[in-house]
Design a protein around this motif. Structure first.
Motif, PDB file in Angstrom:
ATOM      1  N   MET A  72       0.851  -1.212   0.000  1.00 20.62           N
ATOM      2  CA  MET A  72       0.000   0.000   0.000  1.00 20.62           C
ATOM      3  C   MET A  72       0.876   1.247   0.000  1.00 20.62           C
ATOM      4  O   MET A  72       1.851   1.344   0.739  1.00 20.62           O
ATOM      5  N   THR A  73       0.543   2.201  -0.858  1.00 20.20           N
ATOM      6  CA  THR A  73       1.340   3.420  -0.919  1.00 20.20           C
ATOM      7  C   THR A  73       1.023   4.330   0.265  1.00 20.20           C
ATOM      8  O   THR A  73       1.920   4.791   0.954  1.00 20.20           O
ATOM      9  N   GLY A  74      -0.272   4.555   0.505  1.00 24.65           N
ATOM     10  CA  GLY A  74      -0.663   5.377   1.648  1.00 24.65           C
ATOM     11  C   GLY A  74      -0.355   6.832   1.445  1.00 24.65           C
ATOM     12  O   GLY A  74       0.216   7.235   0.449  1.00 24.65           O
ATOM     13  N   CYS A  75      -0.774   7.614   2.447  1.00 20.77           N
ATOM     14  CA  CYS A  75      -0.581   9.055   2.366  1.00 20.77           C
ATOM     15  C   CYS A  75       0.737   9.414   3.040  1.00 20.77           C
ATOM     16  O   CYS A  75       0.996   9.021   4.166  1.00 20.77           O
ATOM     17  N   THR A  76       1.573  10.177   2.329  1.00 17.98           N
ATOM     18  CA  THR A  76       2.840  10.606   2.927  1.00 17.98           C
ATOM     19  C   THR A  76       2.897  12.119   3.045  1.00 17.98           C
ATOM     20  O   THR A  76       3.941  12.687   3.349  1.00 17.98           O
ATOM     21  N   ASP A  77       1.757  12.766   2.793  1.00 11.98           N
ATOM     22  CA  ASP A  77       1.703  14.224   2.833  1.00 11.98           C
ATOM     23  C   ASP A  77       1.531  14.666   4.291  1.00 11.98           C
ATOM     24  O   ASP A  77       0.485  14.447   4.890  1.00 11.98           O
ATOM     25  N   PRO A  78       2.567  15.263   4.915  1.00 15.86           N
ATOM     26  CA  PRO A  78       2.470  15.567   6.347  1.00 15.86           C
ATOM     27  C   PRO A  78       1.347  16.557   6.662  1.00 15.86           C
ATOM     28  O   PRO A  78       0.697  16.437   7.707  1.00 15.86           O
ATOM     29  N   THR A  79       1.110  17.515   5.768  1.00 11.37           N
ATOM     30  CA  THR A  79       0.041  18.488   6.032  1.00 11.37           C
ATOM     31  C   THR A  79      -1.297  17.775   6.199  1.00 11.37           C
ATOM     32  O   THR A  79      -2.084  18.065   7.100  1.00 11.37           O
ATOM     33  N   ILE A  80      -1.544  16.826   5.305  1.00 14.92           N
ATOM     34  CA  ILE A  80      -2.823  16.112   5.325  1.00 14.92           C
ATOM     35  C   ILE A  80      -2.856  15.110   6.484  1.00 14.92           C
ATOM     36  O   ILE A  80      -3.871  14.989   7.183  1.00 14.92           O
ATOM     37  N   LEU A  81      -1.742  14.405   6.704  1.00 14.66           N
ATOM     38  CA  LEU A  81      -1.720  13.398   7.775  1.00 14.66           C
ATOM     39  C   LEU A  81      -2.025  14.005   9.144  1.00 14.66           C
ATOM     40  O   LEU A  81      -2.614  13.357  10.003  1.00 14.66           O
ATOM     41  N   ASN A  82      -1.640  15.261   9.335  1.00 16.66           N
ATOM     42  CA  ASN A  82      -1.824  15.888  10.648  1.00 16.66           C
ATOM     43  C   ASN A  82      -3.191  16.541  10.833  1.00 16.66           C
ATOM     44  O   ASN A  82      -3.446  17.165  11.850  1.00 16.66           O
ATOM     45  N   LEU A  83      -4.063  16.395   9.834  1.00 15.60           N
ATOM     46  CA  LEU A  83      -5.393  17.015   9.951  1.00 15.60           C
ATOM     47  C   LEU A  83      -6.387  16.077  10.630  1.00 15.60           C
ATOM     48  O   LEU A  83      -6.259  14.856  10.561  1.00 15.60           O
ATOM     49  N   TRP A  84      -7.391  16.688  11.225  1.00 15.56           N
ATOM     50  CA  TRP A  84      -8.547  15.942  11.736  1.00 15.56           C
ATOM     51  C   TRP A  84      -9.508  15.670  10.586  1.00 15.56           C
ATOM     52  O   TRP A  84      -9.756  16.553   9.774  1.00 15.56           O
ATOM     53  N   PHE A  85     -10.045  14.455  10.532  1.00 21.04           N
ATOM     54  CA  PHE A  85     -11.055  14.143   9.514  1.00 21.04           C
ATOM     55  C   PHE A  85     -12.281  13.508  10.165  1.00 21.04           C
ATOM     56  O   PHE A  85     -12.151  12.661  11.050  1.00 21.04           O
ATOM     57  N   ALA A  86     -13.459  13.902   9.688  1.00 17.84           N
ATOM     58  CA  ALA A  86     -14.690  13.254  10.129  1.00 17.84           C
ATOM     59  C   ALA A  86     -14.777  11.899   9.443  1.00 17.84           C
ATOM     60  O   ALA A  86     -14.510  11.787   8.245  1.00 17.84           O
ATOM     61  N   ILE A  87     -15.135  10.858  10.219  1.00 17.26           N
ATOM     62  CA  ILE A  87     -15.221   9.523   9.603  1.00 17.26           C
ATOM     63  C   ILE A  87     -16.607   8.884   9.761  1.00 17.26           C
ATOM     64  O   ILE A  87     -16.873   7.856   9.143  1.00 17.26           O
ATOM     65  N   GLY A  88     -17.470   9.481  10.563  1.00 13.93           N
ATOM     66  CA  GLY A  88     -18.808   8.904  10.686  1.00 13.93           C
ATOM     67  C   GLY A  88     -19.668   9.755  11.605  1.00 13.93           C
ATOM     68  O   GLY A  88     -19.143  10.479  12.459  1.00 13.93           O
ATOM     69  N   ALA A  89     -20.980   9.675  11.405  1.00 13.03           N
ATOM     70  CA  ALA A  89     -21.897  10.444  12.237  1.00 13.03           C
ATOM     71  C   ALA A  89     -22.124   9.706  13.549  1.00 13.03           C
ATOM     72  O   ALA A  89     -22.333   8.490  13.553  1.00 13.03           O
ATOM     73  N   GLU A  90     -22.080  10.465  14.644  1.00 14.38           N
ATOM     74  CA  GLU A  90     -22.326   9.842  15.959  1.00 14.38           C
ATOM     75  C   GLU A  90     -23.686   9.151  15.992  1.00 14.38           C
ATOM     76  O   GLU A  90     -23.824   8.042  16.491  1.00 14.38           O
ATOM     77  N   GLN A  91     -24.667   9.841  15.426  1.00 17.33           N
ATOM     78  CA  GLN A  91     -26.038   9.331  15.474  1.00 17.33           C
ATOM     79  C   GLN A  91     -26.194   7.994  14.768  1.00 17.33           C
ATOM     80  O   GLN A  91     -27.083   7.221  15.077  1.00 17.33           O
ATOM     81  N   GLU A  92     -25.342   7.772  13.776  1.00 16.88           N
ATOM     82  CA  GLU A  92     -25.463   6.540  12.997  1.00 16.88           C
ATOM     83  C   GLU A  92     -24.519   5.453  13.510  1.00 16.88           C
ATOM     84  O   GLU A  92     -24.349   4.420  12.875  1.00 16.88           O
ATOM     85  N   THR A  93     -23.878   5.714  14.636  1.00 15.04           N
ATOM     86  CA  THR A  93     -22.949   4.735  15.203  1.00 15.04           C
ATOM     87  C   THR A  93     -23.576   4.122  16.447  1.00 15.04           C
ATOM     88  O   THR A  93     -23.976   4.833  17.362  1.00 15.04           O
ATOM     89  N   THR A  94     -23.699   2.811  16.441  1.00 14.40           N
ATOM     90  CA  THR A  94     -24.299   2.145  17.596  1.00 14.40           C
ATOM     91  C   THR A  94     -23.191   1.856  18.610  1.00 14.40           C
ATOM     92  O   THR A  94     -22.165   1.266  18.250  1.00 14.40           O
TER      93      THR A  94
END
Lengths: 299, 592
Positions: free
Chosen positions: A1-23
């Motif tokens: 897997m190549t993966g992300c090596t961009d430090p600017t992007i790696l250090n960001l917060w990302f939303a991965i799912g809605a709380e309401q839709e997570t049991t």
């Protein structure tokens, strides 16, 4: 897997799912920046995110205390956020979210086969309203994009476009007829944007729609949408369906953009005055040295 | 595919579609050597093969809308003209004519043997195939195969099929008649029956090939379907063999087509053009005819290559054999890009321009003209457009009317003329249906009354375009003003500036960008002074009518003497026509 090596992007917060839709205590799987992740909420509603582990497959019931190695997490705007690198302390602010009379809801999480930056540009773009969102956000022959202002806010390191106006036949579920609608756009994060739009019900205040993109890889995102509305009349289903209709109209256009990554070389595409905010966004990404999801300009 | 072979393939002609695949107003998605094309046939029969991305934001043009004359991008409605692929309209900025040469990349297209041939940079003519020349042909359904070119080629040399007349006969003997890198000619014989066929190989990518079969000779109508079924079955089986074989091979790397960057000029925000009066194009007069009493029509075709894209309202400078330069509007409708059609009225007090065109210039003659320039652009965001033409002023209006008619926008064309015999271009007028209203033989007073009626009901987002003789234009503008039309909704084009120019003043001009300060003495224009000092200024009519030489005023008070700017624009004082206008203040600072 190549993966992300961009430090600017790696250090960001990302939303991965809605709380309401997570049991709580049920494992959900997702992919962020080409990394396989799992997440859930514990019994008291605290999120936890970890790199996928065969012991806890998606859908299984889990005792969250068993997961010893986890990734950084935050809860914000109804979503679970995580970071694969060294996260900053805070996620960008959306002050309106906490106003007591607003209705906050996650409108949708939709997969789109395009890079995050292409999707952000689409979100900032008004010129396509009469063509892509015909009879909803725009209608021919009212196609003009009037002059507006764009600046990079020094205090916050974000792009702000103001004085944006566009003629709309039906700007939201609360509208009844056509009018010039006013917008303000913010890009506080390379993969997130927030728009403010004059509210049909309260002309002094603005509805807020935010787009949080979760890059699955360089050419695929999950788009999470937050609504923070002053609409009291419509039920949530109607408001969600409205946004999903809009997004469903954008999706086939976005998936037919070539290349899928956003080209940052000014000679890759032809801007017009209406694209001022996109031009600023491309320059801003270049100045940050972002390489993930874009084709950097050759120097 | 090896590098040398790929290199060679880039210089060859390839079939990329069958003629039948280019259905009426359809846009076909073509592929060749890893590159995508948007392929579409205009209503005039011309086949366009374009790079499959809009220059603006990269959206595939193969999902665009073919309206028979132009292709419209789905994302922002940018319109691209038949043949030239030049952009004719950007809806986000309806008041502007796309000033820059925004032009998509085009590829050659030739139809032969029921196929459309193209290529990245093909040399010479498409290959002639003796087997197919001089006979009717039947093209088979294209068969896409997930296999490389060599594999498909090898399998095809062993392809077995029955002759058209002997589909059920004894097993045919099939022999290879011709074999090239990209095609195989086969002959099938069974008893007395014989059918020859050529199979062209279209390398879509390193791992994908389309077989385009063409049979020499057309089977009887009733048998056609059976013949097609026969080949479909056999070729489908061949496809399976190819794919099975290819799956055993290492996966080849996908071809990466090189997308040309847009020109430097297109990369940034638009700048004004700086060339003076130019005469870059050479055209031949393909046709000269009398289109109305005293009005000659001229059809101008390029003598070397494609004419540039025009937009409704555009004019060209025509350089006449006697040294005069005159401006004429292009009357063409959208997508009519093979020629420019202009109308020339014989002026009784002609200084030699119209007279020369009427009396001396003939069919077959070559003239020098400028590229089309548009200082009278048509907005297409009006809820209703009123077009008003007087006499020969109909020429730019005709181009506008056809564009509006074609896109289904609401408009009326009111054409004032002496009588029927003075109505120019009746062939075009005929196509405009109920939108055309003629007003014949009215005197000035009756004309004014008529205009009052036409302009009575102004509504927001209506626009008025008027072109005609000076007095009629003045009347229209005053009437519109009186009836509440805002200045910015009234667009006009004068033939010429009939005002007397007062050039008695002298003043100073400062050029902010060039960092120069120059004196403009009495009797000399700003434009002359600029040119004398090596600053190039675009121009066309040079009498304050066309708007080409406009400059931005940063400081000072212009003394407007042109007929191009509207009253509001004149009052604003931020633009000046450098060919005739001067300064009221002692100093004028220009953004040049």
């Amino acid at each position: 897997m190549t993966g992300c090596t961009d430090p600017t992007i790696l250090n960001l917060w990302f939303a991965i799912g809605a709380e309401q839709e997570t049991t709580p205590c049920i494992v959900s799987d997702t992919v962020l920046l080409e990394e396989d992740l799992s997440f859930t909420l514990d019994r008291v509603g605290q999120p936890l995110v970890w790199r996928r582990d065969a012991r806890w497959p998606a859908g299984s019931v889990i005792d969250t205390s068993d997961v010893s190695v986890t990734l950084p997490v935050k809860q914000a705007y109804g979503y679970i956020w995580t970071c694969l690198g060294q996260p900053s302390a805070d996620i960008f602010p959306i002050e309106e979210y906490d106003e007591p009379d607003r209705r906050n809801l996650n409108a949708a999480s939709i997969g789109v086969n395009v890079s995050g930056p292409r999707a952000i540009e689409n979100f900032l773009d008004m010129g396509h309203f009469p063509y892509v969102h015909t009879d909803i956000l725009g209608v021919q022959p009212h196609t003009e994009v009037k002059e507006y202002d764009v600046e990079i806010s020094e205090s916050r390191d974000e792009i702000v476009a103001t004085r944006c106006r566009f003629f709309q036949p039906m700007a939201s579920t609360a509208s009844t007829g056509g009018a010039d609608v006013e917008y303000v756009y913010r890009v506080p994060h390379p993969y997130c944007s927030v728009l403010y739009k004059s509210s049909g019900q309260n002309p002094q205040r603005m509805d807020v729609i935010a787009l949080f993109l979760q890059p699955v890889n360089q050419e695929r995102v999950r788009a999470h949408m937050l609504l923070s509305m002053l609409d009291e009349a419509n039920d949530e289903r109607v408001m969600r369906r409205f946004q999903q209709t809009i997004f469903g109209q954008d999706k086939p256009i976005l998936e037919n953009q070539y290349p899928k990554k956003l080209p940052l070389d000014p000679r890759a595409e032809t801007p017009i005055r209406a694209d001022k905010s996109a031009v600023a966004y491309r320059r801003w990404l270049s100045s940050k040295g972002v390489t993930y999801g874009v084709i950097p300009a050759a120097n | 595919m090896g590098n040398t072979m790929l290199e060679a393939a880039q210089h060859q002609w390839h079939p990329i579609a069958s003629s039948e695949e280019l259905e009426y107003r359809h846009t076909f998605h073509g592929q060749l050597l890893g590159r995508e094309f948007a392929v579409w046939r205009a209503d005039d029969g011309n086949v366009n093969v374009w790079e499959n991305r809009c220059l603006h934001r990269g959206v595939r043009l193969s999902i665009g809308i073919n309206d028979g004359t132009e292709l419209t991008c789905q994302y922002h409605g940018w319109r691209y003209a038949n043949r030239t692929a030049g952009c004719t309209y950007i809806p986000a900025h309806p008041a502007d004519s796309p000033a820059r040469t925004i032009c998509n990349r085009t590829y050659p297209a030739v139809e032969r043997y029921g196929l459309v041939w193209s290529g990245e940079a093909p040399q010479g003519d498409p290959p002639g195939v003796a087997l197919l020349d001089g006979t009717d042909v039947l093209s088979l359904r294209p068969i896409p195969v997930n296999a490389d070119l060599e594999t498909v080629h090898r399998q095809l040399t062993a392809y077995v099929f029955q002759p058209n007349e002997g589909l059920d006969g004894a097993k045919a003997a099939v022999s290879v008649e011709t074999s090239g890198d990209l095609s195989i000619g086969l002959s099938s014989v069974s008893g007395d029956c014989k059918t020859q066929a050529v199979f062209f190989l279209q390398p879509v990518d390193s791992d994908r090939t389309v077989i385009r079969g063409v049979l020499a000779g057309m089977p009887a109508h009733k048998a056609q379907l059976d013949v097609l079924h026969h080949h479909n079955e056999r070729l489908s089986a061949l496809r399976e063999r190819c794919e099975a074989e290819a799956s055993q091979l290492p996966q080849p790397e996908k071809l990466q087509p090189v997308i040309q960057p847009v020109s430097e000029e297109l990369a940034g925000m638009p700048e004004q053009s700086t060339s003076g009066r130019n005469a870059d194009l050479r055209v031949k007069i393909a046709r000269k005819w009398s289109t109305a009493e005293g009005i000659a029509g001229f059809e101008l075709v390029s003598i070397d290559g494609q004419l540039p894209t025009f937009q409704p309202g555009a004019h060209i400078d025509v350089h006449l054999p006697n040294g005069l330069v005159r401006q004429y509007s292009v009357t063409n409708g959208p997508g009519e890009t093979q020629s420019y059609k202009i109308g020339v009225k014989r002026e009784p007090d002609s200084a030699g321009g119209s007279q020369c065109l009427h009396d001396d210039v003939r069919e077959g003659d070559v003239l020098a003209i400028s590229e089309p320039r548009n200082n009278f652009p048509l907005r297409r965001d009006a809820v209703k457009t009123l077009l008003i033409a007087g006499g020969i002023g109909v020429t730019p209006i005709l181009s506008m009317a056809q564009a509006l008619y074609h896109t289904g926008l609401d408009f009326e064309l009111h054409y004032f003329a002496q009588d029927d015999s003075h109505l120019a271009f009746p062939d075009i007028l005929e196509t405009l249906g109920d939108s055309l209203h003629t007003h014949l033989g009215l005197d000035p007073e009756e004309t004014e009354q008529c205009l009052e009626g036409l302009l009575a009901d102004y509504q927001p987002a209506m626009h008025l375009y008027v072109c005609g003789p000076g007095p009629m234009l003045e009347t229209t503008r005053h009437t519109a003003d009186r009836l509440g039309w805002p200045d910015q909704a009234v667009h006009f084009e004068y033939f010429k500036n009939t005002h007397e120019i007062d050039d008695s003043t002298s003043f100073e001009i400062a050029l902010s960008r060039s960092v120069m300060t120059l004196q403009v003495p009495a009797g000399t224009t700003i434009m002359d002074v600029l040119r004398d000092n090596g600053v190039s200024v675009p121009s066309s009519c040079e009498q304050g009518a066309c708007g080409t030489c406009v400059a931005t005023v940063l400081e000072g008070e212009p003394d407007h003497q042109d007929v191009y700017l509207s009253e509001t624009e004149k009052k604003r004082g931020d633009r000046i026509m450098t060919c005739v206008s001067r300064s009221k203040s002692a100093r004028l600072v220009l953004d040049i």
